[in-house]
Design an enzyme around this catalytic site. Structure first.
Site, mmCIF file in Angstrom:
data_model
loop_
_atom_site.group_PDB
_atom_site.id
_atom_site.type_symbol
_atom_site.label_atom_id
_atom_site.label_comp_id
_atom_site.label_asym_id
_atom_site.label_seq_id
_atom_site.Cartn_x
_atom_site.Cartn_y
_atom_site.Cartn_z
ATOM 1 C CG ASP A 209 -6.090 -12.082 57.860
ATOM 2 O OD1 ASP A 209 -6.055 -11.916 59.105
ATOM 3 O OD2 ASP A 209 -5.237 -11.592 57.095
ATOM 4 C CE1 TYR B 233 -0.014 -5.777 54.419
ATOM 5 C CE2 TYR B 233 -1.116 -6.290 56.484
ATOM 6 C CZ TYR B 233 0.041 -6.056 55.773
ATOM 7 O OH TYR B 233 1.254 -6.121 56.409
ATOM 8 C CE1 TYR C 100 4.786 -2.298 55.157
ATOM 9 C CE2 TYR C 100 4.057 -1.631 57.343
ATOM 10 C CZ TYR C 100 4.082 -2.556 56.316
ATOM 11 O OH TYR C 100 3.416 -3.753 56.471
ATOM 12 C CE LYS D 39 -2.788 -6.082 62.760
ATOM 13 N NZ LYS D 39 -1.458 -5.490 62.908
#
Length: 427
Positions: A248, A147, A19, A277
């Site tokens: 998710d 997201y 980003y 993660k």
């Protein structure tokens, strides 16, 4: 070791960061080592990590149990293709994940990263209905504020309006989006909160394969915490309309919200579950998509009878060994008490932010503390300001937040809270 200034200068000539612009002068700090909950910069400064390396390093850095597991596996086999071969680290990890996750999840597909596990989940759902002779069910329903990652399939089910991927809208598969789930976590339930989703499924059930969303916590889409009963209502809707439910849990899995998995706040189980993660304790990349026996049997019984996905590094033995050690470490620790203590301390210590003019909201759930501002954070000022206060935080948009390692000590967590209050006070 090269100096920090030298590393940053060399970095700016050839390295791209997430980003960020290819040519950028944004603040950049060189790290020499990481241990426990601390990052040591090349200039000797120590920072308390309030981000767990984007929410993954739940045990801190360099935990000896995980390091030993990786070292032992490295001496045996660092990698072998997973096509036609298997090995103990992968089998034992998959057995552990099946035992840990809610019933009736029984099958595990190991992937490279969280985004890829979402891609796998989407393909599982589409192939499920192809195998059943219903190829017209090829769209997904998601929710605003969500997201799910940065690959194209994951982008397509991420918030299309306020998400990070609006630039690619014309190139993405067009899915359906319901209103953001609500009401807020801890608020009274409203029967109308599910109306938008119910209406979408009523109109489009014949073309919808699955609903995908993050349970209880919407992460990078805005750090929103919503009512668990929404998931109960959604599970019933999916069953009624013959639609699969994909949850998710890449950000919420492994205790971050106060339960082992976010869906456990609601007592529901999905048809497909995405993990990532914290799966390896932040040591290396690995993710998983778990699914039910019904999905497995349907895929096996209908054309093409095989699942059409196969990452080169699928089931990497080093990553599986790290993940197995991390899961065992978590289960053998007082993780629930630690997360509860973090939650109580963050509620208390972030409360002064509520009185600040720049602040729109303060919210805490599990080991997640969020201060939402009225205006976007000036990263060029905020990032160095946190470093000067001896903590590592990475705000985004209007959000200043922390998701610290579970092993953080109260005094270290107070340093993070004090830094947030102090920096936000100057905004």
């Amino acid at each position: 070791m090269p100096s920090g200034d030298d590393l940053v200068a060399r970095d700016r000539r050839c390295v791209m960061h997430p980003y960020a612009a290819p040519i950028s002068s944004a603040p950049l700090f060189a790290v020499e080592r990481a241990e426990g909950v601390r990052l040591t910069l090349t200039d000797g400064r120590e920072l308390i990590d309030g981000m767990s390396s984007w929410w993954a390093a739940i045990h801190g850095y360099g935990h000896p149990a995980i390091t030993a597991a990786i070292s032992a596996q490295l001496g045996r086999m660092s990698h072998v293709m997973f096509g036609g071969l298997t090995h103990a680290p992968a089998v034992e990890l998959c057995e552990a994940l099946v035992a840990l996750t809610p019933e009736p999840l029984t099958r595990v597909f190991l992937a490279d990263s969280g985004s890829v596990s979402v891609e796998v989940a989407i393909k599982l759902a589409l192939q499920f209905f192809i195998a059943r002779g219903a190829p017209e069910k090829r769209r997904l329903v998601s929710v605003l504020g969500g997201y799910h990652g940065d690959t194209f399939g994951a982008m397509a089910v991420t918030d299309p309006v306020n998400g990070m991927h609006h630039l690619f809208r014309g190139a993405l598969t067009e899915h359906l989006f319901a209103a953001a789930p609500g009401p807020a976590f801890g608020a009274p339930w409203s029967p109308h909160a599910i109306d938008s989703m119910a209406a979408l499924l009523e109109r489009h059930a014949r073309e919808v394969a699955a609903v995908i969303l993050e349970p209880v916590v919407q992460g990078a889409g805005g750090m929103r915490f919503y009512h668990p009963h929404y998931l109960r209502e959604l599970r019933a809707l999916c069953d009624r309309h013959d639609v699969l439910l994909i949850l998710d849990e890449i950000a919420t899995g492994f205790g971050r919200s106060g339960e082992m998995f976010g869906c456990e706040h609601a007592g529901v189980a999905p048809d497909i579950l995405c993990l990532g993660k914290a799966l390896t304790g932040g040591t290396m990349t690995l993710a998983a998509a778990l699914f039910t026996e019904r999905v497995a049997e349907t895929l096996s019984g209908g054309e093409p009878r095989v699942f059409m996905h196969g990452p080169t590094f699928m089931g990497n033995p080093l990553a599986c060994s790290a993940a197995l050690a991390s899961v065992r470490l978590l289960l053998g620790s007082p993780w629930r008490a630690r997360v509860s203590a973090i939650e109580s301390q963050l509620r208390r210590e972030l409360a002064p932010c509520r009185a600040l003019n720049a602040v729109a909201d303060v919210r805490v759930l599990g080991a997640i503390g969020v201060v939402e501002l009225k205006q976007p954070v000036d990263m060029a000022r905020a990032q160095p300001a946190f470093v000067e206060r001896g903590v590592w935080l990475r705000p985004f948009g209007k959000l200043v937040y922390t998701m610290p390692p579970y092993i953080i000590e109260p005094a270290e967590l107070s340093r993070i809270s004090e830094a947030i209050v102090g920096v936000v006070s100057g905004m």
